[in-house]
Design a protein around this motif. Sequence first.
Motif, short mmCIF file in Angstrom:
data_model
loop_
_atom_site.label_atom_id
_atom_site.label_comp_id
_atom_site.label_asym_id
_atom_site.label_seq_id
_atom_site.Cartn_x
_atom_site.Cartn_y
_atom_site.Cartn_z
N ASP A 185 0.83 -1.21 0.00
CA ASP A 185 0.00 0.00 0.00
C ASP A 185 0.87 1.25 0.00
O ASP A 185 0.53 2.26 -0.64
N ALA A 186 2.00 1.20 0.74
CA ALA A 186 2.91 2.35 0.75
C ALA A 186 3.49 2.58 -0.64
O ALA A 186 3.66 3.73 -1.08
N MET A 187 3.82 1.49 -1.35
CA MET A 187 4.34 1.62 -2.71
C MET A 187 3.28 2.22 -3.63
O MET A 187 3.57 3.11 -4.43
N PHE A 188 2.03 1.75 -3.51
CA PHE A 188 0.96 2.30 -4.34
C PHE A 188 0.80 3.80 -4.07
O PHE A 188 0.62 4.58 -5.00
N GLY A 189 0.86 4.18 -2.78
CA GLY A 189 0.73 5.59 -2.44
C GLY A 189 1.88 6.42 -2.99
O GLY A 189 1.68 7.56 -3.42
#
Length: 272
Positions: A185-189
């Motif tokens: 999720d951090a990568m997507f953000g």
Amino acid sequence: MTDAARSLYIAQPALSRAIRDLERELGLTLFARSGRGVVVTTQGLRVVKLAREALDAVHEIEGLAGQGGATEAELRIASTPSLEPGLAGRLLPAYSAEHPGVRVHIVRCDGRDAVVSAIRDQRADLGLTDLPVPTDLITHPLERQEIVLISPPGLDLPNPVPMRKLNGMRLALPARGSLRRRELDAMFGRYAVAPVVVLETDERNGWLKAVRNGQASLLWYRGMAEQASRAGLVVRSLEPAVRRVIAVVHARKRLPLIAQDFLTTAEKGTAA
């Protein structure tokens, strides 16, 4: 003291007496009273450290005796399913060739947290996982492994896949709230993309099944690419590339000789 006695399956007064007897025998104060009960003194911490080193040395001697006698020495390595193929296919053959008298047992763990628990609970001597891990463990980085996109055939995607293409893509992801999911999720953000989550589970077989059925794509390690290709799936790199550090990890203590030898073999293989 009450919690410690419960974990040792003895009565709390018996534990307190045993500690007082030990302090009297050593002539040292191991615990001091505080507002919340008792705390370990500086001398106590030193005694614990030396006691652990002594016990580790005893275990190491027992291991040597096992190698010299009829008992086969055993090395226990915890690994995640994603990294096990590399462990079994590359590291273990090299180690076994140099140490044929050691039986290696792979402790299969469903994720990084389970590897850490196996080491802390002393169910494994070493662990193979991606980083980061808690600071109470020692890490020996081996390689940086690429994260790739595994998709069903027929998708019109370039190789490598620009990160922006993940926006709106149907993906199978780890369960919400898990460490690996938070990292994704951090990568997507970071790249301002919002995939469509088709499946949320930590069951890796469920991920591959969803991809084989054409329901979703999957972000996984390059080490699993061969398995995915055999299943008829398409493996593509990401742009920019995403890599995770893979390491051998262990507790902060003296390792048995057979574990030290495995580390040497693994690091030698990485250097080569």
